[in-house]
Design a protein around this motif. Structure first.
Motif, short mmCIF file in Angstrom:
data_model
loop_
_atom_site.label_atom_id
_atom_site.label_comp_id
_atom_site.label_asym_id
_atom_site.label_seq_id
_atom_site.Cartn_x
_atom_site.Cartn_y
_atom_site.Cartn_z
N ALA A 1 0.12 -0.77 -5.00
CA ALA A 1 -0.50 -1.61 -3.97
C ALA A 1 0.54 -2.55 -3.38
CB ALA A 1 -1.66 -2.40 -4.56
N ARG B 1 12.30 1.53 -6.21
CA ARG B 1 11.75 2.68 -6.94
C ARG B 1 11.98 2.55 -8.45
NH1 ARG B 1 13.46 5.44 -2.10
NH2 ARG B 1 11.62 6.24 -1.05
N THR C 1 0.10 -2.04 -9.35
CA THR C 1 -0.42 -0.72 -9.01
C THR C 1 -1.79 -0.89 -8.35
OG1 THR C 1 -1.43 -0.46 -11.18
CG2 THR C 1 0.81 0.42 -10.90
N ALA C 2 -2.18 0.15 -7.63
CA ALA C 2 -3.47 0.11 -6.93
C ALA C 2 -4.62 -0.10 -7.91
CB ALA C 2 -3.67 1.39 -6.13
N GLY D 1 4.77 7.36 -8.51
CA GLY D 1 4.93 7.46 -7.07
C GLY D 1 4.52 6.18 -6.37
N LEU D 2 5.08 5.97 -5.20
CA LEU D 2 4.73 4.79 -4.41
C LEU D 2 3.26 4.81 -4.00
CD1 LEU D 2 7.88 4.34 -2.14
CD2 LEU D 2 7.24 3.03 -4.17
N ASP D 3 2.66 6.00 -3.95
CA ASP D 3 1.25 6.09 -3.58
C ASP D 3 0.34 5.40 -4.60
OD1 ASP D 3 1.88 8.05 -5.49
OD2 ASP D 3 0.17 9.28 -4.89
N GLN D 4 0.85 5.15 -5.80
CA GLN D 4 0.09 4.46 -6.85
C GLN D 4 0.26 2.94 -6.78
OE1 GLN D 4 2.12 6.61 -10.04
NE2 GLN D 4 0.11 7.42 -10.65
N ASP E 1 0.82 -1.21 0.00
CA ASP E 1 0.00 0.00 0.00
C ASP E 1 0.86 1.27 0.00
OD1 ASP E 1 -2.34 -1.55 0.00
OD2 ASP E 1 -2.20 -1.78 2.19
N GLY E 2 1.88 1.28 -0.86
CA GLY E 2 2.72 2.46 -1.04
C GLY E 2 3.80 2.67 0.00
N VAL E 3 3.94 1.76 0.96
CA VAL E 3 4.92 1.92 2.04
C VAL E 3 6.01 0.87 1.90
CG1 VAL E 3 5.26 1.92 4.54
CG2 VAL E 3 3.14 2.83 3.57
#
Length: 168
Positions: free
Chosen positions: A139, A124, A153-154, A134-137, A105-107
């Motif tokens: 999953a 990365r 990806t999410a 970005g890591l926020d994208q 989840d991006g972490v």
């Protein structure tokens, strides 16, 4: 030395062609899995086959029949190991590593990355190679058994049934 004899060159040509033909035949008979590189053991067998071919080609001390026997032994062992990993429960864990989730989840999971000797920069890079900015994208990023990094990806997570049960 630049040149020893025509006989040596002819030997490399004749034995090389015959060894190559047998290697192709043995690989076709053994199936696609032999060179699939699905895990570290598969990679080792692939490298060993190449090394054996090189030895047959360049060492006059190794007879063609010995080289062919080495090909057959390596492929039979590969077949035995791949059969045991798919039919014998504990056999798989001896030969194949488990996939490891290194981003959830991006972490970034620092402990998992340290255990697998991965840097955040390598993770990365794998994320960027999928087109995510970005890591926020992301999953999940999973270090697969063959050493590759799979980025999910999410937007592509779906029901997450492709992930290990404990990762869902």
């Amino acid at each position: 030395m630049w040149f020893d004899s025509w006989g040596d060159l002819l030997r490399v040509l004749a034995v090389g062609a015959a060894a190559y033909a047998v290697l192709v035949l043995v690989l076709r008979l053994s199936g696609k899995r032999t060179l699939a590189k699905l895990n570290a053991f598969d990679l080792v067998v692939t490298v060993a086959l190449g090394s054996t071919l090189a030895t047959i080609l360049l060492s006059a001390d190794v007879a063609w029949a010995e080289g062919v026997t080495a090909f057959v032994v390596l492929v039979l062992l590969q077949l035995l190991v791949s059969w045991s990993t798919s039919h014998v429960g504990p056999g798989r864990s001896v030969v194949t590593a488990r996939p490891t989730t290194v981003v959830r989840d991006g972490v970034l999971d620092d402990a998992a990355m340290a255990k697998q000797r991965l840097t955040p920069a390598e993770v990365r890079q794998a994320v960027r190679s999928t087109g995510a900015g970005g890591l926020d994208q992301v999953a999940r990023v999973v270090l697969e058994t063959d050493g590759t990094l799979s980025v999910i990806t999410a937007s592509k997570l779906g029901d997450s049934t492709a992930l290990e049960p404990e990762d869902r």
